[in-house]
Write an enzyme that holds these catalytic residues in place. Structure first.
Site, short mmCIF file in Angstrom:
data_model
loop_
_atom_site.label_atom_id
_atom_site.label_comp_id
_atom_site.label_asym_id
_atom_site.label_seq_id
_atom_site.Cartn_x
_atom_site.Cartn_y
_atom_site.Cartn_z
N ASP A 1 -1.92 1.89 6.72
CA ASP A 1 -1.37 3.17 7.20
C ASP A 1 -1.90 3.50 8.60
O ASP A 1 -1.36 4.39 9.27
CB ASP A 1 -1.80 4.30 6.24
CG ASP A 1 -0.62 4.84 5.43
OD1 ASP A 1 0.54 4.59 5.82
OD2 ASP A 1 -0.86 5.55 4.44
N GLN B 1 -1.78 7.01 -1.21
CA GLN B 1 -0.67 7.94 -0.99
C GLN B 1 -1.22 9.36 -0.78
O GLN B 1 -1.98 9.86 -1.60
CB GLN B 1 0.28 7.90 -2.21
CG GLN B 1 1.54 8.73 -2.06
CD GLN B 1 2.50 8.18 -1.00
OE1 GLN B 1 2.74 6.97 -0.95
NE2 GLN B 1 3.02 9.05 -0.17
N LYS C 1 8.26 1.72 -2.40
CA LYS C 1 7.35 0.81 -1.68
C LYS C 1 7.10 -0.44 -2.51
O LYS C 1 7.17 -1.57 -2.00
CB LYS C 1 6.00 1.50 -1.40
CG LYS C 1 6.06 2.44 -0.21
CD LYS C 1 4.82 3.31 -0.10
CE LYS C 1 5.02 4.35 0.98
NZ LYS C 1 4.01 5.42 0.98
#
Ligand code: NDP
Length: 298
Positions: free
Chosen positions: A119, A96, A52
């Protein structure tokens, strides 16, 4: 019929290229910034976070990584998030998952500023998506929708089945398909006669996590199959102790019946990070009052 293979790697590269072009064109307004927070040393999460960060820099964005030890307290993590919420150079924040067991994931995710929740897991964004309003859309379903729109143009009136009802894939995927006027069925572990449900579908999105559980003879001739599943299985044919990745759909038989299908690997997977970057650009544009980036949001 032999299906068209939907090449997610190529598609994702195209999306990242488009993000990079728009980041460059908007340079006069500042630089979009994405912060990724990783707690603990989970090897798979470390790999995701590394790639990422690399791709964030490649599209011209600022990349910030916070790597915290597994024993970090929830209060310490919430302080890191509060600082990122207040940081004007950061437009997207991703924590995460999974988090270590002593943390409440819902509480942590809901501490992120919804405008920076790239997200799309914050309860406000879930509610906005569910009511058809502008939101941050979870990256994996967004990638699936982009591939479906690219292949079909309009999805209006199509019968779609989503297998799996998780908050990160199944449910938002179903909302997006409904938003595009599909007739949507959500199947799960208690669904009766899954084969019959799948056989009626023009679009099948499989997000289960069970290797090759959907056989080709469940697929309606000409249907579009989006395989989200990523499962590692033994591959003795490659040598002792070797493994390979497969999806939730039995590719070799499904490819003979589908009209189009995503492979695993190289299908949905690469789209997820591309959509994370697209969401960061969207968040940047919204924070500056600029028009939404075209083709990169719903
Ligand atoms: P979850 O485990 O959270 O959800 C799985 C869903 O599948 C559940 O709703 C479950 O039903 C359903 N299910 C389980 N067994 C069956 C069955 N026999 N028949 C029908 N439905 C069943 O998984 P995720 O949604 O997080 O992920 C799904 C897959 O997608 C995994 O392989 C994951 O690795 C992959 N994934 C890939 C991503 C990518 O970037 N490509 C991103 C995210 C996930 P119930 O609710 O009744 O238990």
């Amino acid at each position: 019929m032999v299906a068209k293979i939907i090449d997610g790697k190529e598609f994702a590269a195209r999306v990242r290229g488009e993000v990079a072009a728009q980041v460059s064109a908007l340079a006069g307004h500042g630089q979009p910034g994405l912060a990724v927070v990783l707690v603990g040393e989970d090897p798979a999460s470390q790999v995701y976070v590394r790639s990422k960060g690399k791709m964030t820099v490649e599209v011209g964005m600022k990349s910030v990584e916070h790597k915290l030890p597994a024993e970090t307290s929830e209060a310490e993590l919430l302080t890191v998030i509060a600082d990122l919420n207040a940081d004007e150079s950061i437009h997207g924040i991703l924590v995460q998952l999974p988090l270590p067991g002593h943390m409440n994931e819902d509480l942590v995710i809901n501490a992120i500023d919804p405008a920076k929740d790239v997200d799309g897991f914050h309860i406000s964004n879930v509610g906005l998506l569910g009511t058809g309003q502008k939101s941050m859309v979870p990256c994996t379903p967004l990638g699936c929708l982009m591939m479906l729109r690219d292949h079909h143009g309009s999805l209006s009136g199509m019968d779609a089945v989503v297998i799996g009802r998780s908050n990160i894939v199944g449910k938002p995927m179903a909302q997006l398909l409904l938003g595009d006027s599909c007739t949507v069925t959500i199947a799960h572990s208690r669904t009766k006669d899954l084969a019959d449900v799948v056989r009626r579908a023009d679009i099948v999105v499989a997000a289960v996590g069970r290797p090759e559980m959907v056989p080709g003879d469940w697929i309606k001739e000409g249907a579009t199959v989006i395989d989200v599943g990523i499962n590692r299985i033994d591959a003795p044919e490659k040598g002792e102790g070797k493994t390979r990745l497969v999806g939730d759909v039995h590719f070799e038989s499904a490819v003979e019946r589908a009209g189009a299908i995503t492979p695993v690997p190289g299908g949905v997977g690469p789209m997820t990070i591309a959509c994370l970057l697209a969401n960061t650009l969207t968040a940047f544009c919204r924070s500056k009052g600029l028009p939404e980036p075209e083709g990169l949001t719903v």
